[in-house]
Design a protein around this motif. Structure first.
Motif, PDB file in Angstrom:
ATOM      1  N   SER A 103      52.030  52.843  48.008  1.00 43.18           N
ATOM      2  CA  SER A 103      50.619  53.200  48.013  1.00 43.18           C
ATOM      3  C   SER A 103      49.859  52.269  47.077  1.00 43.18           C
ATOM      4  N   ARG A 104      48.779  51.700  47.586  1.00 46.59           N
ATOM      5  CA  ARG A 104      48.006  50.787  46.741  1.00 46.59           C
ATOM      6  C   ARG A 104      47.418  51.513  45.536  1.00 46.59           C
ATOM      7  N   GLY A 105      46.878  52.695  45.771  1.00 48.45           N
ATOM      8  CA  GLY A 105      46.242  53.433  44.690  1.00 48.45           C
ATOM      9  C   GLY A 105      47.187  53.863  43.597  1.00 48.45           C
ATOM     10  N   ARG A 106      48.486  54.019  43.942  1.00 52.28           N
ATOM     11  CA  ARG A 106      49.478  54.496  42.977  1.00 52.28           C
ATOM     12  C   ARG A 106      50.573  53.451  42.744  1.00 52.28           C
ATOM     13  N   TYR A 107      50.250  52.219  43.022  1.00 55.31           N
ATOM     14  CA  TYR A 107      51.249  51.149  42.983  1.00 55.31           C
ATOM     15  C   TYR A 107      52.014  51.102  41.660  1.00 55.31           C
ATOM     16  N   LEU A 108      51.310  51.199  40.562  1.00 55.88           N
ATOM     17  CA  LEU A 108      51.949  51.089  39.241  1.00 55.88           C
ATOM     18  C   LEU A 108      52.960  52.196  38.977  1.00 55.88           C
ATOM     19  N   LEU A 109      52.749  53.346  39.592  1.00 53.53           N
ATOM     20  CA  LEU A 109      53.678  54.458  39.382  1.00 53.53           C
ATOM     21  C   LEU A 109      54.822  54.460  40.389  1.00 53.53           C
ATOM     22  N   GLU A 110      54.645  53.786  41.507  1.00 54.31           N
ATOM     23  CA  GLU A 110      55.662  53.821  42.548  1.00 54.31           C
ATOM     24  C   GLU A 110      56.704  52.713  42.423  1.00 54.31           C
ATOM     25  N   ILE A 111      56.341  51.581  41.819  1.00 53.17           N
ATOM     26  CA  ILE A 111      57.341  50.537  41.617  1.00 53.17           C
ATOM     27  C   ILE A 111      58.267  50.942  40.471  1.00 53.17           C
ATOM     28  N   ASN A 112      59.483  50.384  40.465  1.00 49.52           N
ATOM     29  CA  ASN A 112      60.426  50.740  39.410  1.00 49.52           C
ATOM     30  C   ASN A 112      60.127  49.968  38.123  1.00 49.52           C
ATOM     31  N   LYS A 113      60.809  50.332  37.058  1.00 47.51           N
ATOM     32  CA  LYS A 113      60.525  49.762  35.733  1.00 47.51           C
ATOM     33  C   LYS A 113      60.732  48.250  35.719  1.00 47.51           C
ATOM     34  N   GLU A 117      60.491  46.128  38.237  1.00 57.85           N
ATOM     35  CA  GLU A 117      59.391  45.502  38.977  1.00 57.85           C
ATOM     36  C   GLU A 117      58.105  45.538  38.162  1.00 57.85           C
ATOM     37  N   CYS A 118      57.882  46.642  37.490  1.00 59.73           N
ATOM     38  CA  CYS A 118      56.666  46.786  36.677  1.00 59.73           C
ATOM     39  C   CYS A 118      56.649  45.788  35.525  1.00 59.73           C
ATOM     40  N   ASP A 119      57.793  45.600  34.879  1.00 59.07           N
ATOM     41  CA  ASP A 119      57.881  44.642  33.768  1.00 59.07           C
ATOM     42  C   ASP A 119      57.604  43.220  34.247  1.00 59.07           C
ATOM     43  N   LYS A 120      58.137  42.866  35.410  1.00 55.73           N
ATOM     44  CA  LYS A 120      57.903  41.530  35.969  1.00 55.73           C
ATOM     45  C   LYS A 120      56.434  41.350  36.332  1.00 55.73           C
ATOM     46  N   LEU A 121      55.840  42.396  36.893  1.00 59.15           N
ATOM     47  CA  LEU A 121      54.434  42.347  37.261  1.00 59.15           C
ATOM     48  C   LEU A 121      53.553  42.174  36.025  1.00 59.15           C
ATOM     49  N   ILE A 122      53.840  42.924  34.992  1.00 56.86           N
ATOM     50  CA  ILE A 122      53.050  42.847  33.763  1.00 56.86           C
ATOM     51  C   ILE A 122      53.141  41.458  33.143  1.00 56.86           C
ATOM     52  N   ALA A 123      54.333  40.871  33.150  1.00 55.65           N
ATOM     53  CA  ALA A 123      54.502  39.514  32.618  1.00 55.65           C
ATOM     54  C   ALA A 123      53.662  38.520  33.422  1.00 55.65           C
ATOM     55  N   LYS A 124      53.603  38.724  34.739  1.00 55.16           N
ATOM     56  CA  LYS A 124      52.812  37.854  35.604  1.00 55.16           C
ATOM     57  C   LYS A 124      51.326  38.001  35.296  1.00 55.16           C
ATOM     58  N   ILE A 125      50.870  39.229  35.126  1.00 53.18           N
ATOM     59  CA  ILE A 125      49.458  39.478  34.827  1.00 53.18           C
ATOM     60  C   ILE A 125      49.076  38.857  33.492  1.00 53.18           C
ATOM     61  N   TRP A 126      49.925  38.979  32.496  1.00 48.23           N
ATOM     62  CA  TRP A 126      49.659  38.407  31.174  1.00 48.23           C
ATOM     63  C   TRP A 126      49.564  36.895  31.264  1.00 48.23           C
ATOM     64  N   SER A 127      50.424  36.284  32.086  1.00 46.68           N
ATOM     65  CA  SER A 127      50.391  34.837  32.283  1.00 46.68           C
ATOM     66  C   SER A 127      49.080  34.402  32.940  1.00 46.68           C
ATOM     67  N   ILE A 128      48.651  35.139  33.963  1.00 44.23           N
ATOM     68  CA  ILE A 128      47.389  34.817  34.640  1.00 44.23           C
ATOM     69  C   ILE A 128      46.215  34.976  33.679  1.00 44.23           C
ATOM     70  N   MET A 129      46.264  36.018  32.880  1.00 45.41           N
ATOM     71  CA  MET A 129      45.172  36.264  31.942  1.00 45.41           C
ATOM     72  C   MET A 129      45.039  35.118  30.938  1.00 45.41           C
ATOM     73  N   LYS A 130      46.152  34.607  30.463  1.00 40.99           N
ATOM     74  CA  LYS A 130      46.110  33.490  29.516  1.00 40.99           C
ATOM     75  C   LYS A 130      45.528  32.242  30.172  1.00 40.99           C
ATOM     76  N   GLN A 131      45.781  32.072  31.476  1.00 35.00           N
ATOM     77  CA  GLN A 131      45.188  30.953  32.201  1.00 35.00           C
ATOM     78  C   GLN A 131      43.670  31.081  32.286  1.00 35.00           C
ATOM     79  N   LEU A 132      43.187  32.309  32.336  1.00 37.99           N
ATOM     80  CA  LEU A 132      41.749  32.553  32.459  1.00 37.99           C
ATOM     81  C   LEU A 132      40.992  32.389  31.145  1.00 37.99           C
ATOM     82  N   LEU A 133      41.655  32.584  30.046  1.00 40.28           N
ATOM     83  CA  LEU A 133      40.967  32.623  28.749  1.00 40.28           C
ATOM     84  C   LEU A 133      40.115  31.391  28.452  1.00 40.28           C
ATOM     85  N   PRO A 134      40.567  30.160  28.777  1.00 39.28           N
ATOM     86  CA  PRO A 134      39.689  29.006  28.515  1.00 39.28           C
ATOM     87  C   PRO A 134      38.352  29.078  29.265  1.00 39.28           C
TER      88      PRO A 134
END
Length: 233
Positions: free
Chosen positions: A110-120, A122-139
């Motif tokens: 479910s898109r609306g509940r994606y963070l709760l439906e993926i396993n730990k 998968e969630c850790d990998k996703l969070i690492a990816k988001i943090w990497s993208i965010m650092k790219q945006l900071l400049p």
């Protein structure tokens, strides 16, 4: 530090679902967030959806008044001012954002509940990816008096509203007390799981009008309400 202070009151009791629904009803950004959730479901390679959604969120959340996104906006006809700046961001992070978007689309969750439906894991990998993208945006989001965290979080929320929370300065400093988007996402997931276990309700189903349908969109209403009053700061 007690991290359960957004969906729970100071005594440790869960905020009642009907109280959250009332806060959603009074929230001033429901229409903008609804359009964002609807339009960002599938992203295109050219970045048109990215540009449209980020222009809407940045202008609605007050990011176009000053700083690197000054005067960025989208009018009622869909005309966008400041698209060049947004296109620069897209060229930097577009491939990575599309990768995340596609993984959500094909996951079967479910898109609306994606963070709760993926396993730990998968969630850790996703969070690492988001943090990497965010650092790219900071400049691109960094201003003369800010580190760019606010702008970057709002841009990511605009295209990944099922994952990222749009965080303002007061929330970074006074509510979450971190500069790591991963810490915020983990906290949101953990607190939401706890709240849903206690109440038996689903957080993303509390908007009776069906506009705020992702976990971050609802959690954001409560995170904004959790900001300390200026008089007491």
């Amino acid at each position: 530090m007690n991290l359960n202070n957004i969906l729970f009151n100071p005594a440790g009791d869960a905020v009642p679902p009907n109280e959250i629904s009332k806060k959603i009803d009074r929230f001033g950004y429901n229409d903008a967030v609804y359009k964002t959730i609807q339009e960002s479901k599938e992203l295109d390679r050219n970045g048109e959806v990215f540009i449209r959604c980020t222009a809407r969120i940045l202008s609605n959340f007050g990011m176009s008044r000053s700083g690197p996104f000054k005067n960025v906006n989208i009018d009622n006809s869909g005309n966008i001012n400041g698209r060049e700046k947004l296109l620069e961001c897209w060229k930097e992070v577009g491939d990575s954002v599309i990768e995340v978007n596609k993984s959500i689309l094909v996951s079967g969750y479910s898109r609306g509940r994606y963070l709760l439906e993926i396993n730990k894991r998968e969630c850790d990998k996703l969070i690492a990816k988001i943090w990497s993208i965010m650092k790219q945006l900071l400049p691109f989001t960094m201003g003369e008096t800010s580190y760019g965290l606010v702008g970057a979080s709002k841009i990511l929320f605009a295209v990944l509203p099922e994952i990222v929370l749009p965080i303002d300065n007061t929330q970074w400093l006074k509510v979450f007390k971190t500069v790591d988007i991963g810490d915020v996402i983990n906290r949101m997931v953990n607190e939401t799981q706890h709240w849903e276990t206690v109440t038996g309700e689903k957080l993303n189903e509390l908007d009776h009008l069906g506009k705020l349908t992702t976990l971050p969109s609802v959690y954001n209403v409560m995170a904004m309400a959790a900001r300390p009053n200026k008089k007491g700061e």
